[in-house]
Structure formats: C-alpha cells, structure tokens
Scaffold this motif. Sequence first.
Motif, mmCIF file in Angstrom:
data_model
loop_
_atom_site.group_PDB
_atom_site.id
_atom_site.type_symbol
_atom_site.label_atom_id
_atom_site.label_comp_id
_atom_site.label_asym_id
_atom_site.label_seq_id
_atom_site.Cartn_x
_atom_site.Cartn_y
_atom_site.Cartn_z
ATOM 1 N N LEU A 184 0.835 -1.205 0.000
ATOM 2 C CA LEU A 184 0.000 0.000 0.000
ATOM 3 C C LEU A 184 0.867 1.251 0.000
ATOM 4 O O LEU A 184 0.560 2.241 -0.663
ATOM 5 C CB LEU A 184 -0.916 0.002 1.227
ATOM 6 N N ALA A 187 2.069 2.037 -3.318
ATOM 7 C CA ALA A 187 0.966 2.141 -4.278
ATOM 8 C C ALA A 187 0.931 0.991 -5.278
ATOM 9 O O ALA A 187 0.545 1.165 -6.429
ATOM 10 C CB ALA A 187 1.026 3.483 -5.010
ATOM 11 N N LYS A 189 -1.094 -1.524 -6.208
ATOM 12 C CA LYS A 189 -2.478 -1.942 -6.005
ATOM 13 C C LYS A 189 -2.691 -3.418 -6.310
ATOM 14 O O LYS A 189 -3.367 -4.132 -5.560
ATOM 15 C CB LYS A 189 -3.404 -1.084 -6.878
ATOM 16 N N LYS A 190 -2.117 -3.897 -7.401
ATOM 17 C CA LYS A 190 -2.317 -5.293 -7.807
ATOM 18 C C LYS A 190 -1.817 -6.249 -6.735
ATOM 19 O O LYS A 190 -2.505 -7.206 -6.362
ATOM 20 C CB LYS A 190 -1.602 -5.550 -9.133
ATOM 21 N N ILE A 193 -4.013 -6.084 -3.522
ATOM 22 C CA ILE A 193 -5.261 -6.847 -3.669
ATOM 23 C C ILE A 193 -5.000 -8.344 -3.488
ATOM 24 O O ILE A 193 -5.755 -9.052 -2.813
ATOM 25 C CB ILE A 193 -5.907 -6.563 -5.043
ATOM 26 N N LEU A 298 -9.849 -0.773 -2.311
ATOM 27 C CA LEU A 298 -9.011 -0.896 -3.506
ATOM 28 C C LEU A 298 -9.838 -1.250 -4.738
ATOM 29 O O LEU A 298 -9.611 -0.729 -5.829
ATOM 30 C CB LEU A 298 -7.927 -1.952 -3.276
ATOM 31 N N ASN A 301 -11.700 1.708 -5.873
ATOM 32 C CA ASN A 301 -10.815 2.857 -6.111
ATOM 33 C C ASN A 301 -10.994 3.966 -5.088
ATOM 34 O O ASN A 301 -10.704 5.124 -5.351
ATOM 35 C CB ASN A 301 -11.030 3.433 -7.519
ATOM 36 N N SER A 303 -9.350 5.129 -2.249
ATOM 37 C CA SER A 303 -8.099 4.982 -1.513
ATOM 38 C C SER A 303 -7.838 6.123 -0.540
ATOM 39 O O SER A 303 -6.729 6.305 -0.072
ATOM 40 C CB SER A 303 -6.925 4.888 -2.497
ATOM 41 N N LYS A 311 3.774 7.635 -0.497
ATOM 42 C CA LYS A 311 4.089 6.814 -1.663
ATOM 43 C C LYS A 311 5.526 7.092 -2.111
ATOM 44 O O LYS A 311 5.991 8.212 -2.084
ATOM 45 C CB LYS A 311 3.119 7.122 -2.802
#
Length: 666
Positions: A184, A187, A189-190, A193, A298, A301, A303, A311
Amino acid sequence: MKKVFFYFLATIFLFNFTGCATTRTMSNFLSAKSYLDSGEYDKAIIACQEALESNHETPLKLKLDGQGGINADYFARICLGASYGFIGDIDKAEDNMLKAIPLFPDKAFFSYLLLSDLYYKYNKIDKAYRCALKAKETVGTARYYEMMKKSALAQDRDIWVDAVDAAIAFYELRSTYKDLEQQLAIANKKKAIQLATNILNKKYKVHFGANGHDTVIDFINKGGMADLNGLMIADKILMINNAPVENEKAGMHELAKLMTQYGNTVIYKIERQGRNIEIETQLVYPEVEAAKRILADLKSNQSDSYKHIVKADSKGPWIKILEPKAARGVKIISNQKASFVILASGSNKITMVTVNGVKCNNSDADALEKTFLLEPDNINKYTIDLPLAQGRNKFVIMAIDARGNKTKKDIEIDGNQTFSKKMNKLYDRKVAVIIGINKYNNSEYEPLDFAIRDAQAIKEQIVKMGFDKVIEIPEANATRAGILRVLADELPYILGQNDALFVYFAGHGDTEELKGGEMEGYILPRDAKKKNYRGTAISMEKIREVIKRYKAKHILLVFDSCYSGYGAIPKTVNKSSHPHDTVQIITAGGKNETAGEDSKLRHGIFTKTILDAFSNKSLYSDDGIILASDIGHFVKKEVSRQTDGKQNPQFRYIEGEGDFKFGNFD
C-alpha cells in the motif's frame, strides 16, 4: 509458554530410579521446576546444567506418555531452552531446544512451538512461522496418533494439532499483513489486492497467547486473542462461557475448546484487583477485518483511507538522512567536517551509497532505524565524514541497487553556523505516536469534531521539532487492537535507552471508581463499548504495564480526553530500579470534567493551548528547550482560565524525577 511447559513436564514418570547420580538428576529436575515456577530462571538454568552433568555419569531413563527409555537429557534441554527464553537469550534457547529434538523426535512439535513463541516475542515473525511449520510435520501424522494412543493424555491429542494450526495461521497472518502495508505504501495496487485476498481466504484457529500458573495469567503473547481482548497479567480466570475454571488443567481444556471457534464470542469472568469482572471478547484478528476494508476500498478505487501513507518510487531505493539533522530547512553543523548517517533500502539489494561520489561505509541498522524505511529486512546504515568549507556546501547523496536503479537527494549544509553538541545529543532518537478519533463505531459515543485535526496539528508541530519517527495511527486503525499493536508490540522492540517517546491521544475517555474511592482512567479506541469498556477500552493500568517494557529515557503521555484515573497509577517506581529517567502525563481534565472543543478555533481547547505553549518563546530556555513540566503547568493554568474553571488539565509524574524535553534546535 510457562503453562504449556509445566503441563508437559507433569506427564513425566520415573522409569528407572536407582543410584546416586540418578537421585541427583531427579533432584535437579524438581529444583528446576520449582525455580521456573517462581520465575528464578537463572537458578533453573544452573539446576538443569547440573542435571545434564549428573545424567552423563549414570544416564537416567524417563517414561513419558507411555513412552519408555527417554534419556533425561531431553527434559534438561527443554528446560534450559525455556529458561533461556524467559531471560531473553535467544541463541542459547534455540541451541538447547534444537538439541532436544533428536533425543525425542516424536515430541519435536513441543520444542518447535516453544521456539516459535520465543522468536515471535522478539519480533522474528519469519522464524516463528518456520518453526510452527516444522511443528506441523510432527503432529497430525499417523505416527503421532499412534503415539498418543499410548499416552496418559490421549484425550489431548487434538489440542496440539489445533495449537500448531493456530500458530501457523497467526504468524502467517502477521507476516502477510506486514507485506500488505508495504505494498500500500508504494501504491502497488495489484499486489495489495492479492495479499488482502490471501488473508481473507485463510481459515483461522484461535491463538490465545496467554499462559500462567494455576489459573492466574503471568504471560501474554503480543497480538494473541488474550492481548487483543483486554486480559491482563495477574488476572485470575474464573469462568469461560459459564464453564468454571477450577484449576490449570481445566483452564487449558476450556481454552482448547475455543481454538476452533474463530469468529465467535466468548465471555470471560475474571478476578482483577479484588473485583470480579466479565469481559466479552470477539475471537477475530483485526488484520482480517482490516483486510476486508482495504480490499473493498481498492476494488472501488476509494483509496482516501490511505492518504497518510507516503508513496515512494518503487523502482529505486529509499533514502533517509539521519545526520546531520535539519534546522529550519538547512543542515547546520560545525565548520570542520560533515558527518553523514544515511539509511537506504529497496526491493533489490543496495550495492552502494555515495556522497559527492565518495563511497560510504556500510553497517547494520538498529531496530528503530529498521522501521524508518519500507524494506526493514533489507535496510543498511551508511556513514562517512567529509570536509566542510565555510558558507553553503552542496552535497549529492546517491543510492544504487543491484539492478542499477538509482535514487538521488541533494542537500545543503551551512558551514558558518555552529550548534550545541549537548543539545544535539539530548536523545539518540525521538519517537512519537499520534492518535486522533472523531467517529466511534458504537453510537453510544457522540462523534467529536476536531480530534483528528488536533492530532494532525500536534504531528506537524513535533515534525518541525526534529522527531526522528512519527507513528500516526489513522482513525480507521485506531481500534483497541490497532493501538496496542503499536504501543505493546512495536515500541518495546525499537526503543533504546537514550530515546524519547511522546504519545498523543485525542478522543473520548472514561472513568471507573474503584474500591476505596480511587479512579481508574480509560482512553477509548474507536471500537469501545460502554457495556464492556473494561474489555474494549485501554486502561491506565494497561498503559503502565506496557511502558514498563520500554527502554526509553523520557516518556510523555498527552491525552486530550475526559480522564481522572490517577488513583490507579501511583508514582511508586524509583529511578534506580527502573530503566526510565521519567514518565510524565498531561491530561485534558479532572474528575467529572468534559474536554471541550471550540468551534471558532476548530480545535480542542486543551490541544490548542498545548500548541500555544510550543509557540510561547517565554517558556523556552536560552538553548531552545521547553520542558514537559512547563507545558503542563502552562496548559493547566490557561485552560482553567479560558473555561472559567470548568476544565482543569492535570499534570503528573508516573515515574522518575526527570523532565521530557522538546526543542526547536534540531
């Protein structure tokens, strides 16, 4: 760990008990058990070592759970491993437990469980997980069940299977959630998840992490169900879900019944300081609930919940400059040399860090420094001294990883100014924990307007004052478990003897009147419940228990909440017998007082006055230091004046006689 050890030791029966050496060996075993029982671990170690020596003269064969001919060295090694574990000597604990395994391989799971518990206690989650997996190789097999058929404790065969499964799931969860937080932060995201999904797809058993002697708790494992749900050391368990707990064996079996009931509710009846208390607990790990929220955010979207996470560029290394420290945007040091201390980490191994093209020296980062960057298992410290000319000096810091990725930082150092070495070395590091809660899960508590704003303002202020690490617990994570995860789990591991710790909380508080008229204060996490605040809130007694494990030199607690529970935290610890020079507390009000908010100021009155104190030059010494005691007295006087005596902040010493020091010098 101690309860499990004694329960296991109690199954030993003498198989061949003849001869003087045999007598000495058995006598030493009994002495070791007695010393372990009383917490005299150094004496237990000596007794076990003497048992090993006498057993080598005439080997003693012991009978365990229907097994004949077990060399007594096995029990001596287990006892030594446990004893060294209790005093914190991980290497010797590990050595003895591993030496025990080949002496009785069918019981290897026991050694591995003790060892995994020890590793976890010292924040070595990966090693704890691997040991639990090793234990799994022993339990649940055909050989295991055949052995347990002959055991005097045959009815307990499933207890060990469940205990191993619970430990594996628990350690894996903690490790995976740690990875999730890092993904996280960069950043990704994939990957985030994927990790959140992995957490939710696992089946969990209940890892309690509470042990003791008889029915009284004397050890609580960080992050286990007991810790998460408000049980404390010295609690005596009376009932579990209306089932009486009359002795240690009964308690173990009642807890064992709950191992397979993850997600259910359990009611403990305990005796605490002469009071009988019922604590309603939910057998749920907070990381699992957090993973649900994260995954939902997530996928939609949304966030915003993670804006507090900085980040970073995932392609290059991360850099943090520890020395020289910044003052008003410019690095200020003496005009002879610039001494650099730099941390660097990354997804790939760091091959080199340079300053103006000169390669830095490489060394290991310490525990606190390893929390400064996103890859704590791949972080090193880099140092170098370079000449410093008069006037402004420009320096380029470059970190390069194994794939050739580079990260560059430019800084300026002013060689014309000097600073006080005494001030700069006041503390090795300054650490802060910041918590603000506006909205509570339970509608019994009215939402606050400015607690989060107050917390953010305090954070911005102390960052300006050169704090090395600020741990901000966002509202979404400010549950009882989330707060204690930082206070009880992380801080004892990272704080050093010359560090300073500042803890700020803005939110609701509550108070309970004890026998004798004393008051016990509570801060209320966002999941607190009025009908069960003993189990869902955090008492000052709990906080005092936690801070005893810190090595920090100075500790300051600032609670902007309704609070009056000083009776439960008398100043009883002498400086000579405690690692802290001082522990101080400033709270927003006294008994039956409300911590007010001001809609015009858009702040809590108490916190706004603290911010005023930080900007009040008359409170600072000539060398730029402001004392916690001066802040406390200023705030008490000013808030009382502003509220016409309706709100009277309190300032107290919990321990010691020193004074927490803030400074705008670094």
